[in-house]
Design a protein around this motif. Structure first.
Motif, short mmCIF file in Angstrom:
data_model
loop_
_atom_site.label_atom_id
_atom_site.label_comp_id
_atom_site.label_asym_id
_atom_site.label_seq_id
_atom_site.Cartn_x
_atom_site.Cartn_y
_atom_site.Cartn_z
N PRO A 189 6.64 -1.66 -3.91
CA PRO A 189 7.77 -1.18 -4.73
C PRO A 189 7.61 0.31 -5.01
N PRO A 190 8.66 0.96 -5.47
CA PRO A 190 8.55 2.38 -5.83
C PRO A 190 7.55 2.55 -6.96
N SER A 191 6.88 3.68 -6.97
CA SER A 191 5.97 4.00 -8.07
C SER A 191 6.74 4.75 -9.15
N PRO A 192 6.44 4.53 -10.42
CA PRO A 192 5.38 3.63 -10.88
C PRO A 192 5.79 2.15 -10.72
N ILE A 193 4.82 1.33 -10.37
CA ILE A 193 5.07 -0.09 -10.16
C ILE A 193 5.35 -0.73 -11.52
N ALA A 194 6.47 -1.41 -11.65
CA ALA A 194 6.89 -1.96 -12.94
C ALA A 194 5.90 -3.01 -13.45
N ASP A 195 5.49 -3.91 -12.58
CA ASP A 195 4.53 -4.96 -12.97
C ASP A 195 3.33 -4.87 -12.05
N ARG A 196 2.41 -4.00 -12.42
CA ARG A 196 1.26 -3.73 -11.54
C ARG A 196 0.39 -4.97 -11.35
N ALA A 197 0.24 -5.78 -12.40
CA ALA A 197 -0.58 -6.98 -12.27
C ALA A 197 0.03 -7.95 -11.26
N ALA A 198 1.35 -8.12 -11.33
CA ALA A 198 2.02 -9.03 -10.40
C ALA A 198 1.91 -8.51 -8.97
N PHE A 199 2.07 -7.19 -8.78
CA PHE A 199 2.00 -6.63 -7.43
C PHE A 199 0.64 -6.85 -6.81
N TRP A 200 -0.43 -6.47 -7.52
CA TRP A 200 -1.77 -6.59 -6.95
C TRP A 200 -2.20 -8.04 -6.84
N ARG A 201 -1.74 -8.89 -7.76
CA ARG A 201 -2.03 -10.32 -7.62
C ARG A 201 -1.41 -10.88 -6.34
N ASP A 202 -0.19 -10.46 -6.05
CA ASP A 202 0.46 -10.93 -4.83
C ASP A 202 -0.30 -10.47 -3.59
N VAL A 203 -0.80 -9.24 -3.61
CA VAL A 203 -1.57 -8.74 -2.47
C VAL A 203 -2.83 -9.57 -2.27
N LEU A 204 -3.57 -9.78 -3.36
CA LEU A 204 -4.81 -10.56 -3.27
C LEU A 204 -4.54 -12.01 -2.86
N THR A 205 -3.47 -12.57 -3.39
CA THR A 205 -3.12 -13.95 -3.06
C THR A 205 -2.76 -14.10 -1.59
N ALA A 206 -2.11 -13.09 -1.03
CA ALA A 206 -1.75 -13.14 0.39
C ALA A 206 -3.00 -13.26 1.26
N PHE A 207 -4.02 -12.49 0.96
CA PHE A 207 -5.26 -12.56 1.73
C PHE A 207 -6.00 -13.86 1.46
N PHE A 208 -6.05 -14.25 0.21
CA PHE A 208 -6.75 -15.47 -0.15
C PHE A 208 -6.10 -16.68 0.51
N ALA A 209 -4.78 -16.72 0.52
CA ALA A 209 -4.07 -17.86 1.11
C ALA A 209 -4.25 -17.89 2.62
N ALA A 210 -4.10 -16.75 3.29
CA ALA A 210 -4.18 -16.72 4.75
C ALA A 210 -5.60 -17.02 5.24
N PHE A 211 -6.56 -16.27 4.76
CA PHE A 211 -7.93 -16.47 5.24
C PHE A 211 -8.54 -17.75 4.68
N GLY A 212 -8.09 -18.15 3.49
CA GLY A 212 -8.58 -19.40 2.93
C GLY A 212 -8.06 -20.61 3.66
N ALA A 213 -6.86 -20.51 4.22
CA ALA A 213 -6.30 -21.62 4.99
C ALA A 213 -6.94 -21.73 6.36
N HIS A 214 -7.65 -20.68 6.77
CA HIS A 214 -8.30 -20.66 8.09
C HIS A 214 -9.77 -20.27 7.90
N ARG A 215 -10.46 -21.03 7.06
CA ARG A 215 -11.83 -20.67 6.71
C ARG A 215 -12.78 -20.71 7.90
N ALA A 216 -12.54 -21.65 8.81
CA ALA A 216 -13.41 -21.73 9.98
C ALA A 216 -13.31 -20.47 10.83
N VAL A 217 -12.10 -19.94 10.96
CA VAL A 217 -11.91 -18.70 11.72
C VAL A 217 -12.56 -17.54 10.98
#
Length: 211
Positions: free
Chosen positions: A86-114
Motif C-alpha cells: 500500500p502507499p506509505s505511510p501504511i495505514a495498518d502496519r501490523a496487518a500489512f506485515w502480518r499478511d507478509v509473514l503469513t504468506a511465507f508461513f502458509a506457503a512454506f509450511g504447506a510444503h514442509r518436506a520441500v
C-alpha cells in the motif's frame, strides 16, 4: 526473482501444465516427506508418476532439477499470496506485515518436506544454494523498499540502512520458520510463530533506537 525451470530443464518447450511433469513433482514431494532426497531414486520418481525412467529425463535432468522446480513453485505460491504494497505511510502496519509473514508461513509450511529438503541440500549443492540466495535477495529488496518508503513518509524512524535491516529480519524469519518446519530445537511454537516474528519486525522498523 525465481529462476525459470526452462533454464534448467532439458526441454524448454513442454507445456507447463503437463500431467506427467505434475505427477513427478507430486511424487517427489510425497517421497520427501518420508525420506531424504539422497534415498529417493529416479526409478522411485518415475514409478510414482506412472512413467518410465527414460520418460522422466524428458521432463527433468536429475533429482536435483525436480527439487529446484519444487522450490520454485513454493516460492511462487508465497509471492502470489503477498498483498500488494500500500502507499506509505501504511495505514495498518501490523496487518500489512502480518499478511507478509503469513504468506511465507502458509506457503512454506504447506510444503514442509520441500522446505526441509532444500535447506539440507543447499549446504552442499551450489545450484540449490544459488536459487535460495536469489529468492532471499528478492524478498530482502522488496522489504527494504517498504522500509525506505515508510521512512520517507515519516512513519518509521531512521536507523540502520534499510537493506541491512531487511536482510537481518529476513534471515530471522527464514531461520525461525526452517527450525519449526524441520523439527529443530529451539523453535518457536507453531501457533505463536507469526505473531512473535511480527512483534520483532514492527519493533525493528518502527521503534526509534534508545541511544
Amino acid at each position: 526473482m525465481a529462476t525459470s525451470r526452462a533454464s534448467r530443464s532439458r526441454r524448454s518447450s513442454r507445456p507447463s501444465g503437463d500431467e506427467r511433469e505434475a505427477a513427478i513433482l507430486t511424487t517427489a514431494e510425497r517421497l520427501l516427506a518420508e525420506r531424504p532426497l539422497a534415498d529417493i531414486s529416479i526409478e522411485d520418481l518415475a514409478a510414482g508418476a506412472g512413467i518410465s525412467r527414460p520418460t522422466f529425463y524428458f521432463y527433468f535432468s536429475s533429482k536435483k532439477d525436480v527439487l529446484l522446480s519444487l522450490l520454485d513453485r513454493v516460492a511462487e505460491e508465497a509471492d502470489r499470496a503477498i498483498v500488494p504494497r500500500p502507499p506509505s505511510p501504511i495505514a495498518d502496519r501490523a496487518a500489512f506485515w502480518r499478511d507478509v509473514l503469513t504468506a511465507f508461513f502458509a506457503a512454506f509450511g504447506a510444503h514442509r518436506a520441500v522446505s526441509a529438503a532444500a535447506d539440507a541440500a543447499r549446504a552442499d549443492d551450489p545450484e540449490i544454494a544459488a536459487l535460495w540466495s536469489r529468492l532471499m535477495t528478492g524478498w530482502v529488496e522488496r522489504d527494504a523498499a517498504v522500509i525506505e518508503a515508510e521512512r520517507a513518509a515519516g512513519a518509521a524512524p531512521d536507523g540502520p540502512p534499510a537493506r541491512e535491516l531487511a536482510t537481518a529480519l529476513s534471515l530471522m524469519v527464514e531461520r525461525s520458520m526452517i527450525a519449526l518446519f524441520t523439527g529443530r530445537e529451539p523453535a518457536v511454537g507453531e501457533d505463536l510463530l507469526v505473531e512473535t516474528l511480527l512483534h520483532v519486525v514492527l519493533g525493528a522498523i518502527y521503534t526509534p533506537a534508545p541511544w
